[in-house]
Design an enzyme around this catalytic site. Structure first.
Site, PDB file in Angstrom:
ATOM      1  N   GLY A   9     -13.536 -20.942  -4.144  1.00  0.00           N
ATOM      2  CA  GLY A   9     -12.491 -21.935  -3.920  1.00  0.00           C
ATOM      3  C   GLY A   9     -11.144 -21.467  -4.427  1.00  0.00           C
ATOM      4  O   GLY A   9     -10.387 -22.230  -5.041  1.00  0.00           O
ATOM      5  N   ALA A  10     -10.808 -20.183  -4.151  1.00  0.00           N
ATOM      6  CA  ALA A  10      -9.617 -19.571  -4.745  1.00  0.00           C
ATOM      7  C   ALA A  10      -8.359 -19.720  -3.906  1.00  0.00           C
ATOM      8  O   ALA A  10      -7.290 -19.284  -4.331  1.00  0.00           O
ATOM      9  CB  ALA A  10      -9.882 -18.081  -4.999  1.00  0.00           C
ATOM     10  N   SER A  11      -8.444 -20.313  -2.728  1.00  0.00           N
ATOM     11  CA  SER A  11      -7.292 -20.308  -1.823  1.00  0.00           C
ATOM     12  C   SER A  11      -6.392 -21.527  -1.948  1.00  0.00           C
ATOM     13  O   SER A  11      -5.369 -21.615  -1.276  1.00  0.00           O
ATOM     14  CB  SER A  11      -7.768 -20.169  -0.365  1.00  0.00           C
ATOM     15  N   SER A  12      -6.754 -22.477  -2.804  1.00  0.00           N
ATOM     16  CA  SER A  12      -5.908 -23.666  -2.962  1.00  0.00           C
ATOM     17  C   SER A  12      -6.200 -24.333  -4.300  1.00  0.00           C
ATOM     18  O   SER A  12      -7.168 -23.998  -4.990  1.00  0.00           O
ATOM     19  CB  SER A  12      -6.143 -24.668  -1.820  1.00  0.00           C
ATOM     20  N   ILE A  14      -6.699 -25.770  -7.922  1.00  0.00           N
ATOM     21  CA  ILE A  14      -6.898 -25.184  -9.251  1.00  0.00           C
ATOM     22  C   ILE A  14      -7.326 -23.722  -9.141  1.00  0.00           C
ATOM     23  O   ILE A  14      -6.906 -22.879  -9.944  1.00  0.00           O
ATOM     24  CB  ILE A  14      -7.939 -26.000 -10.030  1.00  0.00           C
ATOM     25  N   SER A 171     -16.104 -32.102 -14.624  1.00  0.00           N
ATOM     26  CA  SER A 171     -15.207 -33.255 -14.548  1.00  0.00           C
ATOM     27  C   SER A 171     -15.539 -34.253 -15.652  1.00  0.00           C
ATOM     28  O   SER A 171     -16.692 -34.342 -16.106  1.00  0.00           O
ATOM     29  CB  SER A 171     -15.346 -33.940 -13.187  1.00  0.00           C
ATOM     30  N   TYR A 193     -20.288 -37.432  -6.167  1.00  0.00           N
ATOM     31  CA  TYR A 193     -19.427 -36.496  -6.892  1.00  0.00           C
ATOM     32  C   TYR A 193     -19.749 -36.522  -8.386  1.00  0.00           C
ATOM     33  O   TYR A 193     -19.954 -35.477  -9.010  1.00  0.00           O
ATOM     34  CB  TYR A 193     -17.957 -36.845  -6.656  1.00  0.00           C
TER      35      TYR A 193
END
Length: 334
Positions: A9-12, A14, A171, A193
């Site tokens: 998940g590195a493209s947006s 955090i 979280s 979630y």
């Protein structure tokens, strides 16, 4: 030798902020961006290399909501590298969140306003769906796909003489009450979630119990309340325009309102500098920001039972066997 850092998940959001902050700390790293969207990943790589030309940045296509994609991406990682020093398990989803406007306005004028802002408890529910692997989408994306990735990359992660670190984005919304060993995918509840993040905390404890002696250490962190594309999709833009000044004001009383992805990545960067052996596996490390904008890290003991964590780990291993068999059959129909 360059340290190798793999980030899902590195493209947006955090994950993107983390990439920039890590290279600002040490541009002699090799970052590997594991992303679903290759075009976005290439754009991120070009931007990172423009500002940090001495770094190395590579890309692996990976969708953690697909077992086939995870296995295929992990195979590519194993061809590229002999070891991984850090694996940031950051990718996640909050699908189709339903906002309870009445509960929100009631909460603003109640003594629970701070708790509401920091956890979204009682004001957000999600409509989950089922993936092609036959799993609940939130569970597979936020937890199970990452679990399979760890299993696939064990040869690169387990080196007793030079420890590697797993760092999970969890979280404050991880609630024990929303998780059940009888329904680990939370297919029958309105809080998938929260359940997936509590499952993350459980798995973190189990991984430490089973892998520390092999040189693999796991930690969990909370980025705080961060405004990302996922967050902005919950409410219409005009409502966020009204809420942001309130959030800035509340930050003088609530350090969890980190607001920006840069601030939210604080604990991720802090964990990068820690000796993993010195960290408490029962502590969640949280990004925090003061009212005047100073970033720091806090620790909170997790509400985790170690025996439950071990049982959950065993259930995951059984689910892995079952799902892998199903996927293999679909790959090779008779």
């Amino acid at each position: 030798m360059r340290k190798v850092v793999l980030i899902t998940g590195a493209s947006s959001g955090i994950g993107l902020a983390l990439c920039g902050r890590l290279l600002a700390e040490d541009d002699d790293l090799h970052l590997c961006l594991a992303c679903r969207n290759l075009s976005k990943a290439r754009a991120v790589r070009d931007t990172l290399l423009a500002s940090h030309p001495s770094a190395e940045v590579s890309i692996v296509q990976m969708d953690v909501s697909s077992l086939q994609s995870v296995v295929r991406g992990a195979e590519e990682v194993k061809q590229k590298f002999q070891r991984l020093d850090y694996l940031y398990l950051n990718a996640g989803i909050l699908p189709n969140p339903q906002f309870n406007l009445k509960a929100f306005f009631c909460g603003i004028f109640s003594r629970n306003v701070i708790h509401m802002f920091t956890t979204a408890e009682g004001i957000l529910t999600q409509n989950d769906s089922v993936t092609a692997d036959g799993l609940q989408e939130v569970f597979e994306t936020n937890l199970f796909g990452h679990f399979i990735l760890i299993r696939e990359l064990e040869p690169l992660l387990c080196h007793a003489d030079n420890p590697s670190q797993l760092i999970w984005t969890s979280s404050r919304n991880a609630k024990k009450a929303n998780f059940s060993l009888e329904d680990i995918q939370h297919s029958k509840g309105p809080e998938p979630y929260s359940s997936s993040k509590y499952a993350t905390d459980l798995l973190n404890v189990a991984l430490n119990r089973n892998f520390n002696q092999k040189g693999l250490y796991s930690s969990v962190m909370c980025p705080g309340v961060v405004m990302t594309n996922m967050t902005y999709g919950i409410l219409p833009p005009f409502i966020w325009t009204l809420l942001l000044p309130i959030m800035w004001l509340l930050r003088f009383f609530v350090n969890a309102l980190t607001v920006t992805p840069y601030n939210g990545a604080e604990a991720l960067v802090w964990l990068f500098h820690q000796k993993p052996e010195s960290l408490n596996p029962l502590t969640k490390y949280a990004s925090a920001t003061s009212g005047f904008g100073t970033n720091y890290v806090t620790g909170q003991k997790m509400d985790i039972d170690e025996d439950t964590a071990e049982k959950f780990y065993e259930v995951l291993l059984e689910l892995e066997k079952r799902v892998r068999t199903t996927v293999q059959k679909s790959d090779h129909p008779s």
